[in-house]
Design a protein around this motif. Structure first.
Motif, PDB file in Angstrom:
ATOM      1  N   PRO A 135      53.528   1.037 -37.432  1.00  9.16           N
ATOM      2  CA  PRO A 135      52.997  -0.028 -38.281  1.00  9.16           C
ATOM      3  C   PRO A 135      51.962   0.453 -39.290  1.00  9.16           C
ATOM      4  N   ALA A 136      51.116   1.403 -38.904  1.00  6.52           N
ATOM      5  CA  ALA A 136      50.093   1.890 -39.828  1.00  6.52           C
ATOM      6  C   ALA A 136      50.732   2.502 -41.070  1.00  6.52           C
ATOM      7  N   ASP A 137      51.793   3.268 -40.885  1.00  6.01           N
ATOM      8  CA  ASP A 137      52.498   3.864 -42.020  1.00  6.01           C
ATOM      9  C   ASP A 137      53.197   2.798 -42.857  1.00  6.01           C
ATOM     10  N   PHE A 138      53.768   1.823 -42.174  1.00  3.81           N
ATOM     11  CA  PHE A 138      54.472   0.736 -42.868  1.00  3.81           C
ATOM     12  C   PHE A 138      53.517  -0.035 -43.771  1.00  3.81           C
ATOM     13  N   PHE A 139      52.360  -0.444 -43.249  1.00  6.13           N
ATOM     14  CA  PHE A 139      51.431  -1.239 -44.050  1.00  6.13           C
ATOM     15  C   PHE A 139      50.797  -0.405 -45.157  1.00  6.13           C
ATOM     16  N   ALA A 140      50.585   0.882 -44.911  1.00  9.74           N
ATOM     17  CA  ALA A 140      50.069   1.752 -45.968  1.00  9.74           C
ATOM     18  C   ALA A 140      51.075   1.860 -47.106  1.00  9.74           C
ATOM     19  N   PHE A 158      61.412  -5.239 -37.176  1.00 11.80           N
ATOM     20  CA  PHE A 158      62.497  -5.414 -36.220  1.00 11.80           C
ATOM     21  C   PHE A 158      62.065  -5.112 -34.792  1.00 11.80           C
ATOM     22  N   GLY A 159      60.970  -4.377 -34.618  1.00 10.83           N
ATOM     23  CA  GLY A 159      60.499  -4.016 -33.295  1.00 10.83           C
ATOM     24  C   GLY A 159      59.244  -3.180 -33.400  1.00 10.83           C
ATOM     25  N   PRO A 160      58.639  -2.815 -32.262  1.00  9.77           N
ATOM     26  CA  PRO A 160      57.388  -2.045 -32.272  1.00  9.77           C
ATOM     27  C   PRO A 160      57.496  -0.721 -33.021  1.00  9.77           C
ATOM     28  N   TYR A 161      58.682  -0.149 -33.045  1.00  8.06           N
ATOM     29  CA  TYR A 161      58.878   1.146 -33.704  1.00  8.06           C
ATOM     30  C   TYR A 161      59.912   1.059 -34.810  1.00  8.06           C
ATOM     31  N   SER A 162      60.086  -0.121 -35.354  1.00 11.10           N
ATOM     32  CA  SER A 162      61.095  -0.312 -36.400  1.00 11.10           C
ATOM     33  C   SER A 162      60.621  -1.343 -37.411  1.00 11.10           C
ATOM     34  N   GLN A 163      60.165  -0.835 -38.559  1.00  5.75           N
ATOM     35  CA  GLN A 163      59.793  -1.690 -39.679  1.00  5.75           C
ATOM     36  C   GLN A 163      60.508  -1.178 -40.920  1.00  5.75           C
ATOM     37  N   VAL A 164      60.943  -2.096 -41.773  1.00  8.09           N
ATOM     38  CA  VAL A 164      61.640  -1.716 -42.999  1.00  8.09           C
ATOM     39  C   VAL A 164      60.924  -2.339 -44.190  1.00  8.09           C
ATOM     40  N   LEU A 165      60.536  -1.492 -45.127  1.00 12.31           N
ATOM     41  CA  LEU A 165      59.921  -1.942 -46.371  1.00 12.31           C
ATOM     42  C   LEU A 165      60.997  -2.039 -47.440  1.00 12.31           C
ATOM     43  N   ASN A 166      61.048  -3.172 -48.134  1.00 11.75           N
ATOM     44  CA  ASN A 166      62.043  -3.400 -49.187  1.00 11.75           C
ATOM     45  C   ASN A 166      61.338  -3.396 -50.539  1.00 11.75           C
ATOM     46  N   ALA A 273      44.442 -10.708 -44.304  1.00  8.30           N
ATOM     47  CA  ALA A 273      44.159  -9.588 -45.194  1.00  8.30           C
ATOM     48  C   ALA A 273      44.883  -8.341 -44.698  1.00  8.30           C
ATOM     49  N   LEU A 274      45.252  -7.464 -45.627  1.00  5.74           N
ATOM     50  CA  LEU A 274      45.968  -6.238 -45.275  1.00  5.74           C
ATOM     51  C   LEU A 274      45.231  -5.456 -44.198  1.00  5.74           C
ATOM     52  N   SER A 275      43.911  -5.423 -44.253  1.00  3.90           N
ATOM     53  CA  SER A 275      43.135  -4.662 -43.276  1.00  3.90           C
ATOM     54  C   SER A 275      43.307  -5.193 -41.857  1.00  3.90           C
ATOM     55  N   ALA A 276      43.641  -6.486 -41.732  1.00  3.88           N
ATOM     56  CA  ALA A 276      43.821  -7.107 -40.416  1.00  3.88           C
ATOM     57  C   ALA A 276      45.277  -7.176 -39.995  1.00  3.88           C
ATOM     58  N   ALA A 277      46.197  -6.760 -40.877  1.00  2.11           N
ATOM     59  CA  ALA A 277      47.634  -6.910 -40.599  1.00  2.11           C
ATOM     60  C   ALA A 277      48.091  -6.145 -39.355  1.00  2.11           C
ATOM     61  N   PRO A 278      47.688  -4.876 -39.148  1.00  4.61           N
ATOM     62  CA  PRO A 278      48.121  -4.188 -37.918  1.00  4.61           C
ATOM     63  C   PRO A 278      47.661  -4.900 -36.652  1.00  4.61           C
TER      64      PRO A 278
END
Length: 399
Positions: A135-140, A158-166, A273-278
């Motif tokens: 998640p940290a990499d995804f939000f960055a 999609f899950g704890p270890y699966s995020q997709v940025l579009n 806020a983005l800082s609180a998103a994770p």
């Protein structure tokens, strides 16, 4: 009000569209695309009305630059509870209602006419689907994409270890064009297609065919059932009707009871806020467990535009979390247990949540979050006889 459903005119020179409040975005987009334009923010579902998106909160993948739907509003005519109509702009005598109408949910009147900003389009949209395991990499990456030249940015967890940025951009030509109006399902493509191309029309309505992913609740993602629905009935209009039938007859509730399950519908959109998103995502997966989750960044484009009933801090990138499903289990909880957990976490993180679904705020919490002092002044001026419900009574008490 149902007759106020016309697109009055598109002004390419000024980059605006004049539209009546009950016009659906389906109809509005159809008109603006003919002029090579689109509303600056097009909410995800065809059945959303323009007036509803302003009286509530409208968002989509252009919101990282354009803000929410009400941030794109230039003029607003409101039918007041007493029967009069007032014309509101950011700098006329009714500017207080202009900035106080969004998130009022009909408690200050109904939008009969609006002027919204538009943006030019090109024929196609090129979409990159970028997978992340942390998640940290995804939000960055989401933050970085919002600072770049993308025309659209959103994502899906999609899950704890699966995020997709579009990350999407307009383009003049496309080597191929995908279509997600019938056989193929858009959200599934995010995990298997690093790159995709859609017509601008199909991109704007990419979520509508399957109501994001909620069509699975009606079996509509099964290929056989999908064919039975047919192209004409795979859309948010059909699913809304089915949902209302279910709510009226309690079919899913009785089925869950027969299986010994306790259920709670958790249909929410929240902004933090983005800082609180994770931290919020961690809470959501730990305490609620709904997947997938839609992610959409929001940034207020004009720091001087202070919309009192849905306050977002200028200069702050927010992350909208959209999660819509039923939480079920063998354990019994008090009514609204999981929705209340969401509200308390949003309050703790200094965020705000949309009011279109169930809410359980105390009056003090609600007043603190949604501009109660400004609302009281607006209510006295524009509904002195109290003909319309108070926004708290309407959105929390259901009156």
């Amino acid at each position: 009000m149902s007759e106020f459903d016309h697109v009055v005119g598109v002004d390419n020179g000024c980059g605006t569209v004049e539209v009546e409040g009950m016009t659906t975005y389906d109809a509005l987009v159809a008109q603006t695309l003919q002029h090579g334009m689109m509303p600056a923010v097009v909410p995800q579902l065809k059945t959303i009305t323009v007036g509803g998106a302003v009286a509530g909160v409208g968002i989509e993948a252009t919101s990282m630059r354009q803000g929410l739907v009400h941030h794109t509003m230039l003029e607003l005519d409101v039918l007041l509870p007493g029967g009069g109509i007032v014309h509101c702009t950011p700098d006329n005598e009714h500017r207080d209602l202009f900035f106080g109408f969004p998130n009022s949910y009909g408690s200050l009147g109904y939008a009969v006419r609006l002027v919204l900003r538009t943006v030019p389009v090109r024929p196609f949209v090129r979409v990159e689907h970028i997978a992340y395991a942390r998640p940290a990499d995804f939000f960055a990456a989401l933050s970085e994409a919002c600072e770049g030249d993308a025309d659209f940015v959103d994502g899906v967890v999609f899950g704890p270890y699966s995020q997709v940025l579009n990350v999407a951009r307009f383009e003049d030509t496309a080597p191929w064009v995908s279509n997600y109006e019938f056989r193929d399902i858009y959200y599934r493509s995010l995990l298997r297609m690093p790159l995709d191309h859609l017509s601008v029309h199909d991109y704007l309505w990419r979520w509508d065919t399957d109501w994001f992913w909620c069509s699975r609740n009606f079996g509509a993602q099964n290929p056989l059932v999908r064919r039975m629905f047919g192209r004409a009935h795979l859309n948010s209009r059909t699913y809304t009707q089915l949902m209302r039938i279910d709510a009226r007859w309690g079919l899913s509730r009785h089925w869950a009871h027969w299986r010994g399950l306790h259920t709670e519908s958790v249909i929410q959109d929240v902004d933090v806020a983005l800082s609180a998103a994770p931290a919020f995502l961690d809470f959501l997966q730990r305490e609620i467990g709904i997947l997938p989750v839609w992610i959409c960044p929001v940034h207020v484009p004009d720091p001087s535009a202070r919309f009192a009933l849905y306050p977002l801090a200028p200069g702050t990138l927010y992350v909208n979390f959209g999660f819509w499903d039923v939480v079920s289990g063998r354990d019994s909880h008090e009514a609204g247990h999981f929705n209340r957990l969401v509200e308390l976490e949003v309050l703790r993180l200094g965020g705000i949540k949309s009011l279109y679904s169930q809410s359980f705020f105390t009056r003090e919490e609600f007043d603190r979050s949604y501009g109660a002092e400004v609302y009281a002044v607006l209510k006295r001026r524009y509904d002195p006889e109290g003909r319309a419900s108070h926004v708290y009574d309407k959105c929390v008490r259901g009156r």
